[in-house]
Design a protein around this motif. Structure first.
Motif, PDB file in Angstrom:
ATOM      1  N   LEU A   4       0.849  -1.196   0.000  1.00 43.58           N
ATOM      2  CA  LEU A   4       0.000   0.000   0.000  1.00 43.58           C
ATOM      3  C   LEU A   4       0.882   1.242   0.000  1.00 43.58           C
ATOM      4  O   LEU A   4       1.985   1.230   0.544  1.00 43.58           O
ATOM      5  N   PHE A   5       0.374   2.313  -0.585  1.00 41.58           N
ATOM      6  CA  PHE A   5       1.084   3.581  -0.562  1.00 41.58           C
ATOM      7  C   PHE A   5       0.941   4.228   0.805  1.00 41.58           C
ATOM      8  O   PHE A   5      -0.087   4.090   1.476  1.00 41.58           O
ATOM      9  N   LYS A  60      -3.608   3.157 -16.226  1.00 39.69           N
ATOM     10  CA  LYS A  60      -3.404   4.118 -15.143  1.00 39.69           C
ATOM     11  C   LYS A  60      -3.577   3.447 -13.782  1.00 39.69           C
ATOM     12  O   LYS A  60      -4.406   2.550 -13.618  1.00 39.69           O
ATOM     13  N   VAL A  61      -2.803   3.922 -12.812  1.00 37.73           N
ATOM     14  CA  VAL A  61      -2.877   3.437 -11.436  1.00 37.73           C
ATOM     15  C   VAL A  61      -3.542   4.516 -10.590  1.00 37.73           C
ATOM     16  O   VAL A  61      -3.083   5.658 -10.564  1.00 37.73           O
ATOM     17  N   TYR A  62      -4.618   4.144  -9.914  1.00 39.10           N
ATOM     18  CA  TYR A  62      -5.326   5.047  -9.010  1.00 39.10           C
ATOM     19  C   TYR A  62      -5.059   4.600  -7.576  1.00 39.10           C
ATOM     20  O   TYR A  62      -4.969   3.404  -7.296  1.00 39.10           O
ATOM     21  N   VAL A  63      -4.949   5.564  -6.674  1.00 42.35           N
ATOM     22  CA  VAL A  63      -4.695   5.279  -5.258  1.00 42.35           C
ATOM     23  C   VAL A  63      -5.876   5.789  -4.450  1.00 42.35           C
ATOM     24  O   VAL A  63      -6.306   6.936  -4.606  1.00 42.35           O
ATOM     25  N   ARG A  64      -6.396   4.949  -3.563  1.00 41.35           N
ATOM     26  CA  ARG A  64      -7.540   5.325  -2.722  1.00 41.35           C
ATOM     27  C   ARG A  64      -7.077   6.278  -1.631  1.00 41.35           C
ATOM     28  O   ARG A  64      -6.147   5.989  -0.889  1.00 41.35           O
ATOM     29  N   VAL A  65      -7.729   7.446  -1.557  1.00 37.69           N
ATOM     30  CA  VAL A  65      -7.382   8.461  -0.562  1.00 37.69           C
ATOM     31  C   VAL A  65      -8.580   8.861   0.304  1.00 37.69           C
ATOM     32  O   VAL A  65      -8.445   9.733   1.162  1.00 37.69           O
ATOM     33  N   GLY A 112      -4.640   4.072   0.504  1.00 39.42           N
ATOM     34  CA  GLY A 112      -3.334   3.732  -0.042  1.00 39.42           C
ATOM     35  C   GLY A 112      -3.378   2.546  -0.985  1.00 39.42           C
ATOM     36  O   GLY A 112      -2.371   2.196  -1.586  1.00 39.42           O
ATOM     37  N   GLY A 113      -4.557   1.931  -1.122  1.00 40.59           N
ATOM     38  CA  GLY A 113      -4.709   0.774  -1.995  1.00 40.59           C
ATOM     39  C   GLY A 113      -4.725   1.166  -3.462  1.00 40.59           C
ATOM     40  O   GLY A 113      -5.028   2.299  -3.824  1.00 40.59           O
ATOM     41  N   ILE A 114      -4.419   0.201  -4.309  1.00 38.99           N
ATOM     42  CA  ILE A 114      -4.303   0.424  -5.746  1.00 38.99           C
ATOM     43  C   ILE A 114      -5.578  -0.029  -6.446  1.00 38.99           C
ATOM     44  O   ILE A 114      -6.108  -1.098  -6.146  1.00 38.99           O
ATOM     45  N   THR A 137     -10.276   8.624  -5.139  1.00 41.73           N
ATOM     46  CA  THR A 137      -8.999   8.147  -5.673  1.00 41.73           C
ATOM     47  C   THR A 137      -8.263   9.274  -6.391  1.00 41.73           C
ATOM     48  O   THR A 137      -8.884  10.225  -6.850  1.00 41.73           O
ATOM     49  N   ILE A 138      -6.951   9.127  -6.453  1.00 41.78           N
ATOM     50  CA  ILE A 138      -6.125  10.037  -7.252  1.00 41.78           C
ATOM     51  C   ILE A 138      -5.349   9.179  -8.248  1.00 41.78           C
ATOM     52  O   ILE A 138      -5.062   8.013  -7.984  1.00 41.78           O
ATOM     53  N   VAL A 139      -5.036   9.750  -9.389  1.00 44.15           N
ATOM     54  CA  VAL A 139      -4.224   9.032 -10.371  1.00 44.15           C
ATOM     55  C   VAL A 139      -2.760   9.358 -10.112  1.00 44.15           C
ATOM     56  O   VAL A 139      -2.410  10.493  -9.785  1.00 44.15           O
ATOM     57  N   LEU A 140      -1.908   8.338 -10.202  1.00 41.36           N
ATOM     58  CA  LEU A 140      -0.465   8.551 -10.063  1.00 41.36           C
ATOM     59  C   LEU A 140       0.147   8.562 -11.456  1.00 41.36           C
ATOM     60  O   LEU A 140       0.228   7.522 -12.116  1.00 41.36           O
ATOM     61  N   ALA A 141       0.563   9.727 -11.889  1.00 40.20           N
ATOM     62  CA  ALA A 141       1.149   9.854 -13.225  1.00 40.20           C
ATOM     63  C   ALA A 141       2.458   9.081 -13.330  1.00 40.20           C
ATOM     64  O   ALA A 141       2.865   8.691 -14.420  1.00 40.20           O
TER      65      ALA A 141
END
Length: 160
Positions: free
Chosen positions: A39-40, A110-115, A125-127, A136-140
């Protein structure tokens, strides 16, 4: 007798660094309980500890690396719980097997992270492979390296 994998080998174990020679890993003190490995998280500005993301966080620092070996008598095989304190490894750059908690991970996706709005199945922090509004936010700087396996495990590249 021939042993064969008929369909596809498992992708890996969430939190495992999959290409160690291409990764940058730092040791940090963990300051709180993560729901799982892979997790992030972020660095706490007050203490400098690596902690799970909180609701509405947008800055991520790295991924919690699964320690090897990790096992306890309270967890079934493959269900190790990260420690809530002590020194742990954090991947800042590289390739890691993670659990895709929502959507269908596809190569170069694209990878999104749950915030926000976390559940047991979708921890902070999950993907995820799909956007979920403000949750969620996208991680460029991250992408899926292949399609997820039957359990949702998939390799991502991060900051490469």
């Amino acid at each position: 007798m021939t042993n064969a994998i008929l369909y596809r080998m498992p992708s890996g174990i969430p939190g495992d660094v999959s290409r160690k020679s291409h990764s940058t890993i730092e040791s940090h003190y963990v300051g709180a309980q993560f729901a799982a490995f892979g997790l992030f998280g972020k660095l706490d500005s007050a203490t400098g500890n690596f902690i799970p993301l909180a609701a509405a966080d947008t800055g991520v620092y790295g991924l919690l690396v699964r320690s090897y070996p990790i096992q306890t008598s309270q967890n079934e095989l493959g269900k190790a719980v990260p420690p809530s304190s002590g020194i742990s490894d954090v991947m800042r750059r590289g390739y890691m097997t993670v659990k895709c908690n929502a959507g269908s991970a596809k190569k170069a996706g694209k990878v999104y992270v749950r915030v926000a709005t976390a559940t047991e199945a979708k921890p902070l922090g999950g993907i995820e492979a799909v956007a979920d509004g403000a949750n969620t936010i996208v991680l460029a700087s991250a992408m899926f390296m292949h399609d997820a396996d039957a359990q949702g495990n998939v390799e991502i590249s991060y900051n490469i």
